[in-house]
Design an enzyme around this catalytic site. Structure first.
Site, mmCIF file in Angstrom:
data_model
loop_
_atom_site.group_PDB
_atom_site.id
_atom_site.type_symbol
_atom_site.label_atom_id
_atom_site.label_comp_id
_atom_site.label_asym_id
_atom_site.label_seq_id
_atom_site.Cartn_x
_atom_site.Cartn_y
_atom_site.Cartn_z
ATOM 1 N N ASP A 35 4.706 8.111 -9.519
ATOM 2 C CA ASP A 35 3.809 7.067 -9.997
ATOM 3 C C ASP A 35 2.711 6.694 -9.017
ATOM 4 O O ASP A 35 1.540 6.606 -9.366
ATOM 5 C CB ASP A 35 4.644 5.829 -10.322
ATOM 6 C CG ASP A 35 3.803 4.701 -10.840
ATOM 7 O OD1 ASP A 35 3.130 4.913 -11.862
ATOM 8 O OD2 ASP A 35 3.795 3.627 -10.208
ATOM 9 N N ASP A 95 5.418 5.829 -4.425
ATOM 10 C CA ASP A 95 6.866 5.964 -4.595
ATOM 11 C C ASP A 95 7.186 7.207 -5.423
ATOM 12 O O ASP A 95 6.308 8.000 -5.734
ATOM 13 C CB ASP A 95 7.402 4.706 -5.292
ATOM 14 C CG ASP A 95 6.751 4.526 -6.662
ATOM 15 O OD1 ASP A 95 5.712 5.177 -6.918
ATOM 16 O OD2 ASP A 95 7.265 3.753 -7.481
ATOM 17 N N TYR A 146 8.391 -3.609 -13.153
ATOM 18 C CA TYR A 146 7.326 -2.798 -12.561
ATOM 19 C C TYR A 146 6.129 -2.653 -13.498
ATOM 20 O O TYR A 146 5.004 -2.932 -13.138
ATOM 21 C CB TYR A 146 7.890 -1.426 -12.166
ATOM 22 C CG TYR A 146 9.052 -1.583 -11.212
ATOM 23 C CD1 TYR A 146 8.823 -1.749 -9.858
ATOM 24 C CD2 TYR A 146 10.366 -1.645 -11.681
ATOM 25 C CE1 TYR A 146 9.869 -1.950 -8.975
ATOM 26 C CE2 TYR A 146 11.424 -1.842 -10.808
ATOM 27 C CZ TYR A 146 11.165 -1.996 -9.451
ATOM 28 O OH TYR A 146 12.203 -2.204 -8.591
ATOM 29 N N GLU A 176 -2.493 0.696 -1.575
ATOM 30 C CA GLU A 176 -1.633 1.642 -2.271
ATOM 31 C C GLU A 176 -2.526 2.568 -3.093
ATOM 32 O O GLU A 176 -3.730 2.308 -3.264
ATOM 33 C CB GLU A 176 -0.585 0.952 -3.173
ATOM 34 C CG GLU A 176 0.380 1.973 -3.809
ATOM 35 C CD GLU A 176 1.784 1.470 -4.168
ATOM 36 O OE1 GLU A 176 1.993 0.254 -4.241
ATOM 37 O OE2 GLU A 176 2.672 2.332 -4.376
#
Ligand SMILES: *[C@@H]1O[C@H](CO)[C@@H](O)[C@H](O)[C@H]1NC(C)=O
Length: 722
Positions: free
Chosen positions: A325, A328, A476, A681
């Site tokens: 994704d 991760d 999430y 990220e």
């Protein structure tokens, strides 16, 4: 067929040998298995048989897997970096086994090797293969594949001093003079003039040695991960095989395993635009390649990535493949399907851009990767797997997907536990894929359409929110509601088939209000643009205008001082890029093309360098070097990776080419730190709208419609929405 070809290259290289247990205690034992290599091998598997069940095996230089229900049969499979073995080598593997009680199992082992064409060879010969395959569009940048290898003599040599010699034992003080960047993970090659039985180092663990035990490989442990430039001393307490002998002469080299010289390369800027869009497209496609899960194809261009998560599945359903994704290793299908749909939309609308950039074939492969996985997930008409991996367990660890040991549960929706938004998002990706592959691969395309129709039926018959059905996803990628996706998926089916029932369904869920900001859970503006494209009715154009009135300067969406439309601190560039993409799509159907294109260009140019820095790893001026991304942050194999690498302030070992980071805060502030997951990220969904927007700008250059070609390309954009 495939397995026949594969097995033809396999050689049984050894008779069963006995493996000595070197140590044992309550719950565990240590053993060392060695083979002399007498055939050339491109990969190998060691088969182990125990007389006692072994619950788990820790081994750093191979992948261990139990192959029998009684846990007495195990295999050790070569890693990429030690797959190739030559005649005369000795292959030695140290392992630690765990089971019940204090036992010293009787172990036998056989070695099986592949004689060529194994995964390693295929991987290293990939550039030649891919070049031939893509002839004619081979404007892609030169790609340097630097195969990973156990470090040898090119590190920092040591000066040595011996003391405390007694009874075949001696203490060796190694002093290394370290220069260059801070060492982040290291390995030491240690050679002695006499066979060494054992060695003891506080900061490192021995990984392997050669046949006569004169050459050892050590890697750092958690006692000392980094080494600053300067002198660094290691004390090795050594014990010779022949006790009482005098101290041996030893030498050592230390290699910084946190450096990978592989770079992304760079295609030329053929269009002479301010930013090299061809480079961005090339690299963004590489980013998606770095996110690949499952068995990697022979033309993999990411040398630091290997096969991973090969057991993803549920019962008989194979769920290998797809994309990890973000930083991760969970596979979240809701954002993955959204990204696939948006990227495929870009391929359909801006095919000329990918063609001009020399990226068309790569782009087809790029979107086919998640489409293939999503097809596997649609196991039957009313069953769709929507997640593989546990967010909590995954986010609690740090490492490489190739080393991943944790359980990876799979989660599905069905008629009793529905999920209309994820089903519709997947149907949208399939319908877009159907259109993209129609000429290129008609049977694949037909299969995509058949699955799209089936999923659409499932989504409208069994309505519900997937994050209510699958609690593992809720923390999430929770979905607000299913209405916008019901419209979006139906519109894609209508665009693909022109069957009125799909348009009728779409209109039931259409919402004309201004879009808050497009993302994996929000496709309002996509619906408004598609409806105008498909019907040409003025009210849909008005809805698009309503959305961009909020997004243009003077609307409700705030701007940073340097001109980024700033929706949210978390992934700010993602929202701006997605809306830029939507504006470029709206321009394609004739809605205020000059203004929308100019505004979209300025949003994208912010990310590419207009503020003096790039927000795309490996691209442009002063790009990010420490994205919050596990696998690229890890040191080279065989050094272990763990949570420590999240917190180190050294750059990621591997360049995660093409990844768009989250982006700045509301005053253009940004910190390039791995710990900064809010701003730094990366994610499959961050790059999707961004890449499609860059393709849109590249397409404008092809058609001589780009603001730089028409005059009036200044940024930031200050105009009010038309
Ligand atoms: C769905 O959620 C979005 C975002 O929260 C909201 O704007 C919209 O009104 C919701 N639609 C329905 C039908 O509840």
């Amino acid at each position: 067929m495939f397995s026949l070809v594969l097995w033809a290259g396999l050689l049984l290289l050894s008779f069963a040998i006995a493996v000595p247990v070197t140590n044992h205690w309550a719950g565990g034992f240590q053993a060392r298995v060695c083979f002399k290599i007498d055939k050339e091998m491109s990969s190998w598997v060691i088969h182990l048989t125990f007389d006692h069940p072994v619950e788990t095996i820790d081994v750093w230089t191979a992948d261990a897997q139990s192959t029998s229900a009684d846990k007495k049969q195990w295999t050790l499979t070569s890693k990429n970096w030690n797959a190739v073995e030559h005649v005369g080598d000795e292959l030695c593997i140290d392992l630690m086994g765990h089971g019940t009680g204090d036992f010293a199992p009787v172990i036998t082992a056989t070695l099986e090797g592949a004689s060529g064409g194994g995964s390693h060879q295929v991987a290293t010969s990939a550039p030649a293969t891919t070049q031939a395959h893509h002839q004619g569009v081979a404007t892609a940048a030169p790609v340097h594949t630097t195969p990973l290898s156990v470090p040898d003599g090119n590190g920092f040599p040591a000066t040595t001093r011996v003391s405390n010699v007694r009874d075949g034992r001696s203490d060796h003080y190694l002093t290394f003079t370290i220069s260059g960047p801070t060492v982040m993970g290291w390995a030491v090659k240690f050679r002695c003039s006499k066979p060494v039985h054992n060695l003891n180092v506080r900061e490192a663990d021995p990984l392997s040695h050669n046949a006569d035990q004169t050459e050892w490989l050590l890697v750092n442990n958690d006692n000392q991960i980094t080494i600053k430039p300067g002198t660094f001393e290691l004390k090795i307490e050594l014990e010779l095989v022949t006790g009482r002998d005098s101290a041996p002469q030893c030498s050592a080299t230390l290699t910084n395993m946190g450096v990978d010289k592989h770079t992304c390369g760079q295609p030329p800027n053929k269009a002479n635009s301010k930013y090299n869009y061809d480079d961005v497209l090339y690299k963004s496609i590489l980013f998606y390649e770095a996110q690949r899960s499952g068995k990697l194809p022979a033309n993999n261009r990411i040398p630091w990535r290997g096969d991973s998560a090969l057991n993803d599945g549920d019962g008989g359903v194979d769920l290998t493949g797809g994309w990890y994704d973000a930083g991760d290793f969970v596979k979240f299908n809701f954002p993955m399907a959204w990204s696939t749909a948006v990227l495929t939309w870009g391929l359909l609308q801006f095919k000329d851009a990918y063609q001009a950039a020399g990226q068309l074939e790569w782009m087809y492969e790029s979107v086919k990767w998640p489409l293939d996985y999503l097809l596997k997930c649609h196991a039957s008409d009313n069953v769709l797997y929507v997640q593989v991996g546990d967010g909590g367990a995954d986010h609690g660890s740090w490492g490489r997907p190739e080393d991943m040991k944790m359980a990876r549960p799979a989660f599905k929706i069905d008629a009793t536990k529905p999920g209309s938004e994820v089903a519709m998002e997947t149907a949208a990706a399939f319908a877009a894929g159907y259109l993209a592959f129609k000429e290129k691969d008609p049977s694949y395309s037909a299969k995509l359409l058949q699955h799209a129709k089936s999923l659409w039926q499932f989504a409208v018959t069994h309505k519900g929110k997937y994050s209510d059905s699958v609690s593992a996803a809720a923390g999430y990628y929770n979905s607000a509601n299913v209405t916008d996706e019901l419209c979006w998926g139906s519109l894609w089916l209508y665009k693909a088939t022109k069957e009125p029932k799909y348009l009728e369904e779409a209109l039931k869920h259409y919402d004309a209000s201004p879009d808050w900001g497009m993302s994996w859970d929000d496709v309002f503006i996509g619906n408004q643009v598609l409806l105008y494209e498909l019907t040409k009715e003025a009210k849909y154009k008005a809805a698009v205008e309503g959305t961009f009135r909020e997004w243009f300067p003077g609307g409700t969406v705030p701007y940073t001082p340097k001109g980024l439309a700033y929706r949210l601190q978390w992934g700010s560039l993602r929202y701006a890029s997605n809306m830029a993409m939507a504006a470029l799509m709206a321009a394609e159907v004739g809605i205020h093309p000059d203004e929308y294109r100019h505004w979209a260009m300025c949003q994208i140019h912010y990310a590419l360098g207009d503020t003096g820095r790039s927000f795309v790893v490996g691209f442009g001026k002063n790009p990010p070097v420490s994205p919050h991304h596990r696998s690229s942050s890890c040191p080279n194999l065989p050094v272990r990776c763990n949570m420590n690498y999240l917190h180190l302030d050294t750059p990621n070992t591997h360049m995660l080419c093409g990844a768009l980071v989250g982006g700045p805060d509301s005053s253009d502030g940004y910190k390039d730190s791995r710990e900064n997951y809010v701003n730094n990220e990366v994610a499959c969904d961050y790059n999707a709208g961004f890449q499609t927007a860059v393709a849109g700008l590249r397409s404008l250059l092809v058609r001589h419609l780009h603001p730089e070609q028409k005059g009036g390309a200044t940024c930031p954009y200050h105009g009010r929405a038309p």
